[in-house]
Design a protein around this motif. Structure first.
Motif, PDB file in Angstrom:
ATOM      1  N   UNK A   1     -12.517  -4.156 -26.707  1.00 46.40           N
ATOM      2  CA  UNK A   1     -11.996  -5.265 -25.540  1.00 46.40           C
ATOM      3  C   UNK A   1     -12.674  -5.524 -24.541  1.00 46.40           C
ATOM      4  N   UNK A   2     -13.812  -4.955 -24.301  1.00 48.54           N
ATOM      5  CA  UNK A   2     -14.580  -5.224 -22.972  1.00 48.54           C
ATOM      6  C   UNK A   2     -15.009  -6.679 -23.029  1.00 48.54           C
ATOM      7  N   UNK A   3     -15.527  -7.291 -24.100  1.00 45.31           N
ATOM      8  CA  UNK A   3     -15.808  -8.773 -23.930  1.00 45.31           C
ATOM      9  C   UNK A   3     -14.457  -9.656 -23.509  1.00 45.31           C
TER      10      UNK A   3
ATOM     11  N   UNK B   1     -18.100 -13.130 -32.941  1.00 47.45           N
ATOM     12  CA  UNK B   1     -19.446 -12.624 -32.960  1.00 47.45           C
ATOM     13  C   UNK B   1     -19.291 -11.485 -32.622  1.00 47.45           C
ATOM     14  N   UNK B   2     -18.683 -11.098 -31.397  1.00 50.32           N
ATOM     15  CA  UNK B   2     -18.516  -9.612 -30.729  1.00 50.32           C
ATOM     16  C   UNK B   2     -17.826  -8.778 -31.463  1.00 50.32           C
ATOM     17  N   UNK B   3     -16.811  -9.302 -32.129  1.00 49.02           N
ATOM     18  CA  UNK B   3     -16.064  -8.461 -32.974  1.00 49.02           C
ATOM     19  C   UNK B   3     -16.766  -8.019 -34.361  1.00 49.02           C
ATOM     20  N   UNK B   4     -17.839  -8.826 -34.772  1.00 48.71           N
ATOM     21  CA  UNK B   4     -18.477  -8.458 -35.887  1.00 48.71           C
ATOM     22  C   UNK B   4     -19.438  -7.501 -35.648  1.00 48.71           C
ATOM     23  N   UNK B   5     -20.042  -7.553 -34.496  1.00 52.21           N
ATOM     24  CA  UNK B   5     -21.165  -6.418 -33.972  1.00 52.21           C
ATOM     25  C   UNK B   5     -20.272  -5.110 -33.909  1.00 52.21           C
TER      26      UNK B   5
END
Length: 188
Positions: free
Chosen positions: A155-157, A176-180
């Protein structure tokens, strides 16, 4: 006893309150301005809401309640991806501006901080913990995954940009954030 409350007036107040919150921020949000924009008296507003904080939080939820759901796809990773994707969409634009205004206001208004914690943060935190705990029991998480750290990573992003006056990332960046993050949390 007073006059009966009008649902039409209540809806007008909530709509006006949300518009003013998004436009002026929490610092510029005032009961008097909401009453004037809704075409009602200040006492009408106070019949439903005891404070500016209570009205702001109710106005935000009124404008967002249809999108605030907790998916159940059968897989934790899919549930978090769906929920975070919908939340990111919701927080872009006026609703994100209103939410960011309330986050800023919560730093100096304990009543607003309490209302946001109770109505926004706690239900999401409880869902996230329960969903992660169930995923761990089902063997979906990588070994030794810390649930609190995993939720912060997911959730940070979304929340960090709002705290610093920026916008929630666009869909491709959220993916992209979720993939990582998902590679660090969930088993492939």
């Amino acid at each position: 006893m007073g006059r009966p409350r009008s649902e039409t007036s209540r809806q007008a107040i909530l709509n006006a309150a949300f518009a003013l919150l998004a436009e002026r921020g929490y610092a510029g949000f005032a009961i008097e301005a909401v009453a004037a924009a809704a075409g009602v008296g200040k006492t009408t507003v106070y019949r439903w809401w005891e404070s500016k904080a209570a009205l702001a939080v109710d106005a935000f939820f009124h404008a967002t309640e249809a999108e605030l759901r907790f998916p159940e796809t059968g897989r934790a990773e899919s549930d978090f991806r769906a929920q975070i994707g919908e939340l990111a969409t919701l927080l872009r634009g006026a609703r994100g501006q209103a939410f960011a205004a309330m986050l800023g206001g919560a730093r100096t208004d304990p009543e607003l901080a309490h209302a946001l914690g109770e109505r926004w943060l706690e239900p999401r935190r409880q869902w996230g913990i329960a969903r992660m705990t169930a995923a761990a029991a089902a063997g979906e998480l990588l070994p030794e995954t810390d649930i609190g750290a995993a939720l912060a990573l997911l959730y940070g992003p979304l929340y960090t940009p709002l705290l610093f006056g920026a916008s929630v990332p666009e869909a491709a960046a959220v993916t992209a954030y979720l993939d990582l993050a998902c590679r660090a949390i969930f088993k492939g």
